[in-house]
Design an enzyme around this catalytic site. Structure first.
Site: not given
Ligand code: ZN
Length: 431
Positions: A342, A344
């Site tokens: 990830d 983000r």
């Protein structure tokens, strides 16, 4: 397509000569101009803080690295290159003022509370009218307007009696009334470095090197502390009164949602993004109708900020692996392709909540432990977490939701065990 010699016959030919043709290149790496206004990030008033000046119309006025509009700054450069836009164009801001005033709130001046957007970005025409009159080309980095949003899921909820039009939050035709704000990224580099636990110098060096040397001032202009990165921004949708967001006694229903174009817009069924988003909107409408306020903060971080090409590669890798698409390999397949699970990094996400003055979220419509940890870690209280109802999870998205709940996502139900995660639940690639 050949640019240059035959440009006069091209469709973009105009009176505006392409910038840079026959001229020397203006290096940005020399030290500060005397005409640039200072930025004192986190100051209590706009006057003390000073305006963010990222326009290129008068280079001596610039006090940041990068230019406005996030990723669209590159399209602006193309428009100038094509002769369609004068590089000297100044925005006429007549009648563009925000429909609603946001803040100022105490968080705007709390050290480290906001480092990735300019809290004064919506009110530059008022806050910096003297500087504008003096010829400084100051652009808003936030715009606030009103809209009606019409979603088939909301119409369906009305049809099934879950939602009831009230003429205030929800109209008879199914339109929900919202205030929405678009926010461009404005990074205070020392503050962003602190969020990620690295030194400012290290952050500057890596930003410079990993973008192929796009902004030399990152490493040559330590005096410029603010960076307008060429990335997507975010949009907030507010159901009810925006000022109520800052009142901890008013019930706040909120979702922070990361972009997933495939599901959000096109209805792809491999994940729960759109069903969760529309469920959140339904909850926001209900909350506003109860006298509360609803908030959806939407961030342009497509495919866990890995981008859609990586995302689609991962889909294929998941569905072609031996044993089929299983939850126990869900994160591993992403890591194989992207190197991380990830990108983000929710560390910057709470800034938008602090801009809105949020102190307390009564109902957080999210199962993500990363979002929850980032929000509560930034000092905002979360009372209740609202999961996506089981009947809204598409069959092919079962893999995603099982993998996430096993990895620590919030769920009021049972967490799947190791054997359960090995059961192939995703569709193959052939129909
Ligand atoms: Zn998705």
């Amino acid at each position: 397509m050949v640019l240059g010699s035959d440009a006069a016959s091209g469709p973009a030919a105009s009176a505006v000569p392409p910038r840079g043709s026959g001229r020397h290149i203006r290096l940005t790496s020399h030290s500060g101009a005397a005409d640039a206004l200072p930025i004192r990030w986190g100051a209590a008033t706009a006057a003390e803080r000073g305006p963010v000046l990222g326009t290129t119309t008068t280079r001596a006025h610039r006090n940041v690295i990068g230019t406005h509009s996030g990723s669209y700054s590159v399209y602006r450069a193309l428009a100038v290159a094509a002769g369609a836009l004068s590089p000297a164009h100044r925005a006429d801001l007549t009648n563009t003022a925000p429909t609603d005033v946001i803040g100022p709130y105490p968080q705007w001046a709390e050290p480290g509370a906001i480092v990735s957007l300019d809290p004064w970005g919506a009110m530059v025409a008022d806050a910096f009218s003297a500087e504008l009159a003096a010829g400084h080309d100051i652009r808003p980095t936030i715009a606030i307007t009103k809209a009606h949003v019409i979603l088939p899921e909301v119409a369906e909820a009305i049809g099934k009696g879950r939602l009831r039009p009230d003429g205030r939050v929800l109209l008879d035709n199914g339109a929900a009334l919202v205030t929405k704000a678009a926010i461009e990224p404005v990074w205070f580099l020392p503050g962003v470095a602190a969020r990620f636990g690295c030194s400012e110098n290290e952050l500057r060096r890596v930003l410079f090197e990993e973008t192929g040397g796009m902004y030399p001032e990152l490493v040559t202009r330590g005096d410029l502390e603010v960076f307008l990165p060429p990335i997507g921004g975010q949009t907030v949708y507010i159901f009810g009164q925006p000022r109520d967001l800052a009142d901890p006694d008013v019930e706040l229903t909120a979702r922070v949602h990361d972009e997933c174009n495939g599901s959000d817009v096109f209805g792809s069924d491999i994940c729960t993004c759109r069903p969760y988003l529309t469920h959140a909107i339904e909850e926001c409408i209900l909350g506003a109708q109860r006298g509360g306020v609803g908030l959806v903060a939407y961030s342009r971080k497509e495919g866990r900020a890995l981008g859609e090409v990586t995302k689609f590669l991962v889909y294929n890798a998941r569905k072609r692996q031996v044993g089929g698409d299983t939850a126990d390999q869900y994160f591993a397949r992403t890591e194989c392709v992207a190197g991380v699970q990830d990108m983000r990094f929710q560390e910057l996400m709470p800034d938008v909540l602090h801009w809105l003055g949020v102190r307390k979220i009564h109902r957080l419509v999210s199962m993500s432990n990363m979002k929850y940890d980032a929000i509560t870690g930034s000092g905002i209280e979360v009372v209740e977490r609202v999961n996506i109802p089981d009947d809204l999870i598409p069959a092919d998205a079962r893999v995603e939701i099982d993998a996430k709940t096993a990895a620590g996502y919030f769920t009021p139900g049972p967490v799947p065990d190791a054997d359960e995660l090995k059961v192939a639940k995703g569709r193959g690639l052939t129909p």
